[in-house]
Motif scaffolding. Structure first.
Motif, PDB file in Angstrom:
ATOM      1  N   ALA A   1       0.840  -1.213   0.000  1.00 41.63           N
ATOM      2  CA  ALA A   1       0.000   0.000   0.000  1.00 41.63           C
ATOM      3  C   ALA A   1       0.864   1.248   0.000  1.00 41.63           C
ATOM      4  CB  ALA A   1      -0.931  -0.012   1.205  1.00 41.63           C
ATOM      5  N   PHE A   2       1.889   1.261   0.842  1.00 43.74           N
ATOM      6  CA  PHE A   2       2.789   2.419   0.892  1.00 43.74           C
ATOM      7  C   PHE A   2       3.464   2.631  -0.458  1.00 43.74           C
ATOM      8  CE2 PHE A   2       6.735   4.649   1.640  1.00 43.74           C
ATOM      9  CZ  PHE A   2       6.394   5.627   2.560  1.00 43.74           C
ATOM     10  N   ALA A   3       3.979   1.537  -1.024  1.00 40.35           N
ATOM     11  CA  ALA A   3       4.676   1.635  -2.311  1.00 40.35           C
ATOM     12  C   ALA A   3       3.737   2.126  -3.417  1.00 40.35           C
ATOM     13  CB  ALA A   3       5.266   0.271  -2.679  1.00 40.35           C
ATOM     14  N   LEU A   4       2.521   1.593  -3.433  1.00 38.87           N
ATOM     15  CA  LEU A   4       1.558   2.002  -4.458  1.00 38.87           C
ATOM     16  C   LEU A   4       1.131   3.461  -4.270  1.00 38.87           C
ATOM     17  CD1 LEU A   4      -0.443  -1.313  -4.511  1.00 38.87           C
ATOM     18  CD2 LEU A   4       0.723  -0.300  -6.497  1.00 38.87           C
ATOM     19  N   MET A   5       0.927   3.873  -3.031  1.00 41.18           N
ATOM     20  CA  MET A   5       0.565   5.272  -2.775  1.00 41.18           C
ATOM     21  C   MET A   5       1.693   6.214  -3.200  1.00 41.18           C
ATOM     22  SD  MET A   5      -1.378   4.912   0.906  1.00 41.18           S
ATOM     23  CE  MET A   5      -1.379   6.660   1.250  1.00 41.18           C
TER      24      MET A   5
ATOM     25  N   ARG B   1       4.059   5.693  -5.549  1.00 41.54           N
ATOM     26  CA  ARG B   1       4.135   5.762  -7.012  1.00 41.54           C
ATOM     27  C   ARG B   1       2.944   6.520  -7.604  1.00 41.54           C
ATOM     28  NH1 ARG B   1       7.557   6.400  -9.748  1.00 41.54           N
ATOM     29  NH2 ARG B   1       8.295   7.346  -7.890  1.00 41.54           N
ATOM     30  N   PHE B   2       1.746   6.294  -7.073  1.00 42.78           N
ATOM     31  CA  PHE B   2       0.547   6.967  -7.572  1.00 42.78           C
ATOM     32  C   PHE B   2       0.684   8.477  -7.383  1.00 42.78           C
ATOM     33  CE2 PHE B   2      -3.809   8.453  -7.652  1.00 42.78           C
ATOM     34  CZ  PHE B   2      -4.426   7.631  -8.592  1.00 42.78           C
ATOM     35  N   HIS B   3       1.132   8.883  -6.207  1.00 42.01           N
ATOM     36  CA  HIS B   3       1.296  10.320  -5.941  1.00 42.01           C
ATOM     37  C   HIS B   3       2.383  10.920  -6.832  1.00 42.01           C
ATOM     38  CE1 HIS B   3       1.882  14.145  -3.942  1.00 42.01           C
ATOM     39  NE2 HIS B   3       0.790  13.935  -3.247  1.00 42.01           N
ATOM     40  N   ALA B   4       3.465  10.180  -7.025  1.00 39.80           N
ATOM     41  CA  ALA B   4       4.548  10.675  -7.881  1.00 39.80           C
ATOM     42  C   ALA B   4       4.064  10.895  -9.315  1.00 39.80           C
ATOM     43  CB  ALA B   4       5.726   9.702  -7.859  1.00 39.80           C
TER      44      ALA B   4
ATOM     45  N   PRO C   1      -4.384   7.826  -4.174  1.00 36.40           N
ATOM     46  CA  PRO C   1      -5.581   7.093  -4.623  1.00 36.40           C
ATOM     47  C   PRO C   1      -6.628   7.100  -3.512  1.00 36.40           C
ATOM     48  CG  PRO C   1      -3.838   5.556  -4.026  1.00 36.40           C
ATOM     49  CD  PRO C   1      -3.252   6.941  -3.947  1.00 36.40           C
ATOM     50  N   LYS C   2      -7.884   7.140  -3.909  1.00 38.35           N
ATOM     51  CA  LYS C   2      -8.968   7.125  -2.911  1.00 38.35           C
ATOM     52  C   LYS C   2      -9.088   5.751  -2.268  1.00 38.35           C
ATOM     53  CE  LYS C   2     -11.601  10.461  -5.570  1.00 38.35           C
ATOM     54  NZ  LYS C   2     -11.145  10.252  -6.944  1.00 38.35           N
ATOM     55  N   ASP C   3      -8.868   4.716  -3.063  1.00 39.46           N
ATOM     56  CA  ASP C   3      -8.944   3.347  -2.559  1.00 39.46           C
ATOM     57  C   ASP C   3      -8.261   2.412  -3.554  1.00 39.46           C
ATOM     58  OD1 ASP C   3     -10.789   2.956  -4.669  1.00 39.46           O
ATOM     59  OD2 ASP C   3     -12.487   3.331  -3.351  1.00 39.46           O
ATOM     60  N   ARG C   4      -8.335   1.140  -3.284  1.00 39.78           N
ATOM     61  CA  ARG C   4      -7.684   0.117  -4.117  1.00 39.78           C
ATOM     62  C   ARG C   4      -8.187   0.136  -5.559  1.00 39.78           C
ATOM     63  NH1 ARG C   4      -6.549  -2.841  -7.624  1.00 39.78           N
ATOM     64  NH2 ARG C   4      -6.046  -5.034  -7.572  1.00 39.78           N
ATOM     65  N   HIS C   5      -9.442   0.528  -5.769  1.00 39.05           N
ATOM     66  CA  HIS C   5     -10.037   0.479  -7.107  1.00 39.05           C
ATOM     67  C   HIS C   5      -9.384   1.428  -8.109  1.00 39.05           C
ATOM     68  CE1 HIS C   5     -13.095  -1.336  -4.513  1.00 39.05           C
ATOM     69  NE2 HIS C   5     -13.259  -2.132  -5.544  1.00 39.05           N
ATOM     70  N   GLU C   6      -8.672   2.424  -7.619  1.00 38.44           N
ATOM     71  CA  GLU C   6      -7.996   3.355  -8.530  1.00 38.44           C
ATOM     72  C   GLU C   6      -6.658   2.811  -9.021  1.00 38.44           C
ATOM     73  OE1 GLU C   6      -8.223   7.809  -8.452  1.00 38.44           O
ATOM     74  OE2 GLU C   6      -8.577   7.381  -6.323  1.00 38.44           O
ATOM     75  N   LEU C   7      -6.226   1.713  -8.447  1.00 41.00           N
ATOM     76  CA  LEU C   7      -4.919   1.159  -8.781  1.00 41.00           C
ATOM     77  C   LEU C   7      -5.051   0.043  -9.809  1.00 41.00           C
ATOM     78  CD1 LEU C   7      -3.665   0.937  -5.109  1.00 41.00           C
ATOM     79  CD2 LEU C   7      -3.103   2.718  -6.778  1.00 41.00           C
ATOM     80  N   PRO C   8      -4.294   0.103 -10.891  1.00 43.81           N
ATOM     81  CA  PRO C   8      -4.357  -0.968 -11.901  1.00 43.81           C
ATOM     82  C   PRO C   8      -3.908  -2.304 -11.314  1.00 43.81           C
ATOM     83  CG  PRO C   8      -3.115   0.937 -12.703  1.00 43.81           C
ATOM     84  CD  PRO C   8      -3.375   1.171 -11.257  1.00 43.81           C
ATOM     85  N   ASP C   9      -4.610  -3.358 -11.666  1.00 43.16           N
ATOM     86  CA  ASP C   9      -4.289  -4.694 -11.149  1.00 43.16           C
ATOM     87  C   ASP C   9      -2.847  -5.096 -11.463  1.00 43.16           C
ATOM     88  OD1 ASP C   9      -6.837  -4.980 -10.113  1.00 43.16           O
ATOM     89  OD2 ASP C   9      -7.609  -6.016 -11.884  1.00 43.16           O
ATOM     90  N   GLN C  10      -2.369  -4.743 -12.645  1.00 40.99           N
ATOM     91  CA  GLN C  10      -0.991  -5.088 -13.019  1.00 40.99           C
ATOM     92  C   GLN C  10       0.011  -4.420 -12.083  1.00 40.99           C
ATOM     93  OE1 GLN C  10      -1.211  -3.743 -17.079  1.00 40.99           O
ATOM     94  NE2 GLN C  10      -1.175  -5.855 -17.857  1.00 40.99           N
TER      95      GLN C  10
ATOM     96  N   HIS D   1       1.327   7.404   6.420  1.00 44.79           N
ATOM     97  CA  HIS D   1       1.999   7.134   5.145  1.00 44.79           C
ATOM     98  C   HIS D   1       1.932   8.356   4.231  1.00 44.79           C
ATOM     99  CE1 HIS D   1       1.528   2.465   5.479  1.00 44.79           C
ATOM    100  NE2 HIS D   1       2.435   2.949   6.300  1.00 44.79           N
ATOM    101  N   ARG D   2       0.763   8.967   4.182  1.00 48.47           N
ATOM    102  CA  ARG D   2       0.604  10.158   3.333  1.00 48.47           C
ATOM    103  C   ARG D   2       1.573  11.266   3.741  1.00 48.47           C
ATOM    104  NH1 ARG D   2      -5.102  10.307   0.965  1.00 48.47           N
ATOM    105  NH2 ARG D   2      -5.828   8.207   1.373  1.00 48.47           N
ATOM    106  N   LYS D   3       1.697  11.460   5.034  1.00 43.92           N
ATOM    107  CA  LYS D   3       2.607  12.496   5.542  1.00 43.92           C
ATOM    108  C   LYS D   3       4.045  12.200   5.117  1.00 43.92           C
ATOM    109  CE  LYS D   3       4.072  14.828   9.710  1.00 43.92           C
ATOM    110  NZ  LYS D   3       4.133  14.808  11.158  1.00 43.92           N
ATOM    111  N   LYS D   4       4.476  10.948   5.293  1.00 40.02           N
ATOM    112  CA  LYS D   4       5.845  10.555   4.909  1.00 40.02           C
ATOM    113  C   LYS D   4       6.069  10.737   3.407  1.00 40.02           C
ATOM    114  CE  LYS D   4       7.758   8.466   8.602  1.00 40.02           C
ATOM    115  NZ  LYS D   4       8.797   9.159   9.300  1.00 40.02           N
ATOM    116  N   ILE D   5       5.080  10.341   2.619  1.00 41.88           N
ATOM    117  CA  ILE D   5       5.211  10.443   1.165  1.00 41.88           C
ATOM    118  C   ILE D   5       5.283  11.901   0.732  1.00 41.88           C
ATOM    119  CG2 ILE D   5       3.981  10.018  -1.011  1.00 41.88           C
ATOM    120  CD1 ILE D   5       3.023   7.332   0.318  1.00 41.88           C
ATOM    121  N   ARG D   6       4.440  12.757   1.320  1.00 44.14           N
ATOM    122  CA  ARG D   6       4.499  14.194   0.993  1.00 44.14           C
ATOM    123  C   ARG D   6       5.891  14.747   1.303  1.00 44.14           C
ATOM    124  NH1 ARG D   6      -0.349  14.481   3.963  1.00 44.14           N
ATOM    125  NH2 ARG D   6      -2.117  14.350   2.553  1.00 44.14           N
ATOM    126  N   GLU D   7       6.407  14.412   2.474  1.00 38.82           N
ATOM    127  CA  GLU D   7       7.744  14.888   2.863  1.00 38.82           C
ATOM    128  C   GLU D   7       8.795  14.406   1.864  1.00 38.82           C
ATOM    129  OE1 GLU D   7       8.336  13.456   6.846  1.00 38.82           O
ATOM    130  OE2 GLU D   7       6.858  14.862   7.692  1.00 38.82           O
TER     131      GLU D   7
END
Length: 192
Positions: A19-23, A25-28, A34-43, A72-78
């Protein structure tokens, strides 16, 4: 995921690693989470799960709006150098849009795209869709008011007086139709 990003995952527990890794990459890529898992491509989910050596099913245990997610969001923003878009930032963005975009462009999608590009450039996380709509609406309104003021300032006082007189004169000459007069006309037409 590369060097530093993989290092950030080393102290995460198994269910939170993908989840952290996907969040991250998605933010980058998108400038928001992402709002939830459904926004993330299965691949992407499968790839990241294999990369961090965690079962893909573990992602279903992650609470996308829980306390862990907020941390996680805070760490990723930083890490990415982003910050949340506050009200002051929204007002500033609307002023920027009004002055630099909406004076020439009124198409909502193009104004929205310009806003998102500006937020990205300023390293501001995208606000919620409702706030984006309000920022765009405010910017268009501000641009229209500025354009109206500019036009009004170009019209001489003498011209304004003459336009008002012309409008008043045309209002005085307009035929006033009452309901009774309309009925008389219809009735007299039928008798013929």
């Amino acid at each position: 995921m590369v060097g530093d990003e993989l290092t950030m995952l080393s102290d995460r527990r198994a269910p939170t690693k993908p989840a952290f890794a996907l969040m991250l990459r998605f933010h980058a890529l998108h400038g928001r989470f992402p709002k939830d898992r459904h926004e993330l491509p299965d691949q992407a989910v499968g790839y990241v799960a294999r990369l961090v050596k965690v079962a893909e099913a573990d992602l279903s245990l992650y609470e996308w709006d829980g306390r862990t997610s907020k941390g996680h969001r805070k760490k990723i923003r930083e890490y990415l150098g982003f910050r949340e878009c506050g009200l002051t930032d929204s007002d500033k963005a609307a002023l920027w849009l009004a002055a630099n975009v909406c004076d020439k462009e009124r198409h909502l999608d193009r104004v929205r795209e310009a806003l998102l590009a500006q937020l990205w450039e300023e390293k501001l996380e995208q606000p919620a869709p409702d706030r984006i709509r309000r920022i765009v609406g405010s910017a268009i309104s501000q641009a229209e008011k500025a354009q109206t003021a500019l036009i009004c300032n170009r019209v001489s006082k003498e011209s304004v007086v003459r336009m008002v007189a012309l409008i008043a004169h045309s209002a005085d000459r307009a035929p006033r139709r009452t309901a009774t007069a309309g009925m008389r006309t219809r009735c007299s037409t039928r008798r013929r």
